[in-house]
Design an enzyme around this catalytic site. Sequence first.
Site, short mmCIF file in Angstrom:
data_model
loop_
_atom_site.label_atom_id
_atom_site.label_comp_id
_atom_site.label_asym_id
_atom_site.label_seq_id
_atom_site.Cartn_x
_atom_site.Cartn_y
_atom_site.Cartn_z
N ASP A 175 0.58 -1.29 -0.13
CA ASP A 175 -0.05 -0.11 -0.07
C ASP A 175 0.75 1.29 -0.02
OD1 ASP A 175 -2.64 -0.80 -0.17
OD2 ASP A 175 -2.51 -1.72 2.05
N LYS A 201 9.23 -3.43 2.01
CA LYS A 201 9.33 -3.77 3.36
C LYS A 201 7.92 -4.34 3.67
CE LYS A 201 6.92 -1.98 5.83
NZ LYS A 201 5.78 -1.32 6.49
N TYR A 242 -0.99 -30.45 26.78
CA TYR A 242 -1.42 -28.83 26.18
C TYR A 242 -1.25 -28.94 24.78
CZ TYR A 242 -1.57 -26.86 30.62
OH TYR A 242 -1.75 -26.52 31.90
N MET A 249 1.43 -13.38 12.50
CA MET A 249 1.01 -12.36 11.51
C MET A 249 0.80 -12.87 10.23
SD MET A 249 2.76 -8.81 12.90
CE MET A 249 1.86 -7.78 13.86
N GLU A 310 -2.74 -15.13 10.71
CA GLU A 310 -3.60 -14.17 10.96
C GLU A 310 -4.95 -13.80 10.33
OE1 GLU A 310 -2.78 -9.64 12.39
OE2 GLU A 310 -1.71 -10.23 10.89
N GLY A 426 8.12 -9.84 16.52
CA GLY A 426 9.12 -10.11 15.67
C GLY A 426 9.29 -8.93 14.86
N ARG A 427 8.38 -8.03 14.89
CA ARG A 427 8.57 -6.61 13.99
C ARG A 427 9.66 -5.68 14.22
NH1 ARG A 427 3.21 -3.59 12.98
NH2 ARG A 427 3.71 -2.62 14.97
#
Length: 550
Positions: A175, A201, A242, A249, A310, A426-427
Amino acid sequence: MEKISLLQQERAKYRPKLPAIFTGEGSVLAVERGKTESVDDQETVRTLFSKTYGLPLISFEPSEKISLEPVNVGVILSGGQAPGGHNVISGLFDGLKALNPENRLYGFLGGPGGLVENKYRELTADMINTYRNTGGFDIIGSGRTKLEKEEQFDKGLENLKALGIKALVIIGGDDSNTNAGILAEYYQKIDAGVQVIGCPKTIDGDLKNEMIEVSFGFDTATKVYSELIGNIARDALSAKKYWHFIKLMGRSASHIALECGLKTQPNITLISEEVEAKGMTLGDIVDEIAGTIAKRAEKGKHFGIVLIPEGLIEFIPEMKALIGELNDVIAHRSSELDSKDNPDEKRSLVSSMLSEKAGALYVSLPEDIADQLIMDRDPHGNVQVSRIETEKLLIEMVGEKLKALKEKGMYTGKFSAQNHFFGYEGRCAAPSNFDADYAYALGYTASALIGTGKTGYMSSVRNLTAPASKWIAGGVPLTMMMNIERRHGEDKPVIRKALVDLKGKPFEMLKKHRDQWAVETCYVYPGPIQYFGPEDVTDQRSETLTLEHE
């Protein structure tokens, strides 16, 4: 005074590697490689971009040292953070200084909004040196303001001229780079004398094509997530009680889930694009997960790992149709919705605005999911899927399915679940050696595109599985990546997102092994990113990139 960690002190000494074209004593010459066209909707895109459509691909060749007049350049970090952003700016700075030591670089603060609001700082050598090889975007900050109106372009141009800026670099995702293309076109039409260059990016990995092999940040982020998944897998194997449902993401594509699945070999890796291709319902997905849990329970294994993209909910065909209608409703009738404070009344009003089929599906959803679907959109008009707790929804529905199977005598196990969402973790990680090198090379390439007078291009560095010296630097026209899509209820030119290729080698590798990984316990524990040591460890490429280039 800020305390600098020992790791950061050592990382500051790292010198990113560059393609050989930029390591010589001379300058570079831009070579044009034939005309291009948009990926789709060619006539419409050509009409909208009459000045910048059909530009040639650019590669570089060495030339004698050329003396260039000094130039001022602006840079913007746009959208969500991705590891390597600081190195793009470092590479851009170093490349500009190599062209002419008098060149100056200005960073607009807080993203594209800084250009319009004239918030900036000059980036000096001392400042740049502080941020080399670090994570985050904090050198100038980022933001999600969209540059799409002529008054914004004109105000930005006024601010650029006041600083004597002749070129602007926008570092962002699909975008943001679409906006860069629109800005480049506008400035060309009015003969503004300002070049516009984009840099790819996004950790999501959905900005790629034959000229953009990967976006920077993907490598680091997936390594961070895979370390966490490996840790959880080890814990699951140790405790043996579990099932961990891990949302990752990736709003519009499942590249992160696929990469982490290949790295860690969990029991289930859902791929949104496959769900859509198969026309799977929410019930189908639940049945698949519950079936795997039952099979493992038969072997006495009451634990496991499920990876969930996500954006999964947007790829379920019935949900995708619903969200499409909701997007139009919210785009055109937001004032009516805003008038309702009571959640029950708001849901009732929304359902009345939808088609009969979509309305019926909407009212059948749990109230919390229904509410999350009508939250405010992001600046690009998209559902904020990170707020939709798909992992919790699946845990609840799988639990109910297993109860039903138990009543039928088809399941005798115990089901206890934990939910996780790995996103922000992680960003802003310190970039891996690959991302440090790649991001730096992208910035340096952007400076070369500026130096050779180009505008309307994205910085491109290819051949990324080879040593950095053999990387191929160049430029790809922003219009080449565009098509027309529905946004905010209107048709808009946008750079096409790259989804997971269900015929590609990375997905085929997952498909080949997932039946085995589902029932057996084949976990891999990647561990933390390694910055020092053998190159086959420190410079390891992502599984996706490696497989795509076999």
